[in-house]
Each structure stands twice: as C-alpha cells, then as structure tokens.
Design a protein around this motif. Structure first.
Motif, PDB file in Angstrom:
ATOM      1  N   LEU A   1       1.135  -1.614  -0.237  1.00 57.33           N
ATOM      2  CA  LEU A   1       0.308   0.384  -0.303  1.00 57.33           C
ATOM      3  C   LEU A   1       1.354   1.263   0.396  1.00 57.33           C
ATOM      4  O   LEU A   1       2.134   1.418   0.691  1.00 57.33           O
TER       5      LEU A   1
ATOM      6  N   VAL B   1      -1.137  -0.540  -4.331  1.00 57.31           N
ATOM      7  CA  VAL B   1      -2.146  -0.235  -4.419  1.00 57.31           C
ATOM      8  C   VAL B   1      -1.909   1.496  -3.871  1.00 57.31           C
ATOM      9  O   VAL B   1      -1.715   0.507  -2.469  1.00 57.31           O
ATOM     10  N   SER B   2      -1.846   2.199  -5.166  1.00 60.24           N
ATOM     11  CA  SER B   2      -1.500   3.500  -4.612  1.00 60.24           C
ATOM     12  C   SER B   2      -2.805   4.577  -4.535  1.00 60.24           C
ATOM     13  O   SER B   2      -3.945   4.260  -5.780  1.00 60.24           O
ATOM     14  N   GLY B   3      -2.853   5.281  -3.472  1.00 61.86           N
ATOM     15  CA  GLY B   3      -3.787   6.166  -3.795  1.00 61.86           C
ATOM     16  C   GLY B   3      -3.639   7.456  -4.592  1.00 61.86           C
ATOM     17  O   GLY B   3      -4.664   8.357  -4.840  1.00 61.86           O
TER      18      GLY B   3
ATOM     19  N   CYS C   1     -11.132  -4.061  -5.238  1.00 61.72           N
ATOM     20  CA  CYS C   1     -10.174  -4.250  -5.741  1.00 61.72           C
ATOM     21  C   CYS C   1      -9.025  -5.365  -5.058  1.00 61.72           C
ATOM     22  O   CYS C   1      -7.897  -5.699  -5.232  1.00 61.72           O
TER      23      CYS C   1
ATOM     24  N   ASP D   1       0.115   5.435   0.086  1.00 57.91           N
ATOM     25  CA  ASP D   1      -0.734   7.112   0.117  1.00 57.91           C
ATOM     26  C   ASP D   1      -0.253   7.423  -1.411  1.00 57.91           C
ATOM     27  O   ASP D   1      -1.377   7.827  -2.600  1.00 57.91           O
TER      28      ASP D   1
ATOM     29  N   ALA E   1      -4.556   4.522   0.104  1.00 58.45           N
ATOM     30  CA  ALA E   1      -4.845   3.482  -0.135  1.00 58.45           C
ATOM     31  C   ALA E   1      -5.360   2.067   0.570  1.00 58.45           C
ATOM     32  O   ALA E   1      -5.814   1.364  -0.309  1.00 58.45           O
TER      33      ALA E   1
ATOM     34  N   HIS F   1      -5.698   5.102  -8.325  1.00 56.79           N
ATOM     35  CA  HIS F   1      -6.822   5.772  -8.395  1.00 56.79           C
ATOM     36  C   HIS F   1      -7.361   5.992  -9.726  1.00 56.79           C
ATOM     37  O   HIS F   1      -6.980   7.197 -10.240  1.00 56.79           O
TER      38      HIS F   1
END
Length: 273
Positions: A9, A26-28, A114, A11, A87, A50
């Motif tokens: 993860l 998984v990135s914000g 996700c 952000d 994230a 996103h």
C-alpha cells in the motif's frame, strides 16, 4: 505464488522505494501517465491506481494505456467507491473501474473488488526492460503587473520552500494523501490550486490549508486534465474554495484563470507575503 504479505500500500506513488520490486502495489495516486511511470520505475509487478473521476481527456486513467504499451498490468479504482490518496481504503472498499490488457488477462474486470483484483494481479508477468523517462513540468512565470510569481507544477511534490507567498497551480489532486495534514502543501503559498479528482474527498487539502491561512481551491476534474498544471490554469473551472480563497473572489463555476489573475495582482494580506 501468492504474496503472503498481500499488496503493498502506498498513499502516494511518489513514496515507492525498493520494497516495491516484484510486488502488486495499490496506490492512492491518480492514474495519470507520470504516476504510472513512477510505478513502472519502482519495479513493481502491477499497480492499481485511483481513476480520479477519469476527467477531461480521460487523464485520470491515462497511465493505464501507457503501462499497457510497456507490457505492465494496471487497473484503476472507481472514485465513487474509495477516497483518492487513501490506499488502505481503496483496498478495503474500492471497486475496479478500468483495467488494461495485461490486467484483463489476469481476470481483472470493472466492478471487481480491489482486494480481488490485487490478488489476481499476483499472476501478472514482471515488466521486462527499462521504463521510458517521463518528467513532470515545473515553470515559474512572472506575468506583467503581477506582485508575485505564478508557479506551475504538474505535481505538488515539485513545490519548494521558495514558493511560499507565490501563486502555486498544480496538476495534483486536492486530497490530503495519508492522514497527515502537513502533506497538504510543502510551502505556505498565497494561493494554491488543485484538481478535485471527481469531487468528494478530492478537496481535503482546502481545509488543511485554511488552517494555515493559505487560500486554496480546486478545479473540476471534467474541466482540466489532472496531472497538468497548465490545464488547471488555462482550462479549469473552480469547483470548491476555502474561506481565504473566497475572500480573494473565488466562485464555484467561474474560470480558475480569473481567480489566479486576481491573486497575482492582489496586495499582500496581513501576515502573508
């Protein structure tokens, strides 16, 4: 073999380090080309970003096609299902909105959670070869008659301490990534502009900056290409503004350029350079 630690993860994709190598990330961050290039350079196996409301010219998912051309799996989370810049929330409750060819080959589909998409992307082949360089722009302009500089940065990560007191126009989303309000902006600008990434949580920096006495506003994702400061400046339509920005004349539905022009020429506020 499934990664026992699960996806990594982040952000913000700008914070990826060597720990990303071979992992599903998984990135914000929004799914624009520069964010995709950073993911590619990290050596990760696949990335979920996103979609930032997709927005003008589909800039919010532009990185998926870029990574497809590079042979790397990528997908995006629907902005209506999880907050940008978060994230953990994306993994816990996000739903996939778009997937490139490599991600689809792993079984990733729109509407999928996700969590499930990240699990399936563990089967994606590792990207082979170097990633093309994609650089973000930073320009400092001094328009005639302006009392301060106009700083155009495609990413808020390019803001410098010397930008304090200037008008800073970014291509970044307006959410505070992670949970630290200090991430809102590196310098106390006279005025700062961001992209609202489809609305909702994409305006979180405004309150954080208001607490610091900084005027800040967002432009609608449908009006300007996220990740491009010049589009924020030239195309953007104001979608939200904090109290200091409203005092400068910010109005929702009005061109951002008008607000920027006023801020460039406005006298200094008390206590603000």
């Amino acid at each position: 073999m499934p990664d026992p630690a699960g996806p990594l993860l982040a952000d913000s994709v700008t914070k990826l380090g060597p720990e990303a190598a071979g992992r599903v990330v998984v990135s914000g961050s929004h799914g624009g080309v520069y964010a995709a290039a950073l993911a590619c350079r990290s050596g990760c196996r696949a990335v979920i970003l996103h979609d930032a409301g997709v927005g003008l010219g589909e800039a919010g998912i532009g990185g998926l096609g870029w990574l497809e051309a590079e042979g790397m799996a990528a997908a995006s989370v629907d902005h209506a299902s999880a907050a940008i810049g978060q994230a953990g929330e994306m993994l816990a409750q996000g739903r996939i909105s778009h997937a490139n060819a490599q991600a689809r080959a792993c079984g990733v589909r729109p509407g999928m959670s996700c969590t499930e998409a990240a699990r399936r992307l563990e089967a994606a082949p590792l990207h082979d070869g170097a990633c093309p360089e994609v650089s973000e722009a930073r320009e400092v302009l001094r328009p005639t008659g302006a009392r301060r500089a106009l700083v155009l940065v495609d990413s808020a990560s390019l803001v410098r301490a010397e930008d304090a007191g200037q008008v800073v126009v970014t291509g970044s989303h307006g959410a505070v990534f992670g949970d630290d309000p200090r991430n809102a902006l590196k310098a106390d600008a006279f005025l700062a502009l961001f992209n609202d990434a489809g609305g909702g949580t994409g305006t979180g920096r405004l309150a954080a900056l208001e607490a610091r006495g900084v005027a800040a506003a967002t432009v609608a994702a449908k009006s300007a290409r996220i990740g491009e400061a010049r589009s924020t400046w030239q195309d953007g339509i104001v979608s939200a503004a904090n109290a200091p920005a409203r005092a400068l004349g910010a109005q929702c539905g009005a061109p951002a350029r008008a607000l920027i022009d006023r801020a460039l020429r406005a006298p200094a506020r008390p206590g603000v350079t």
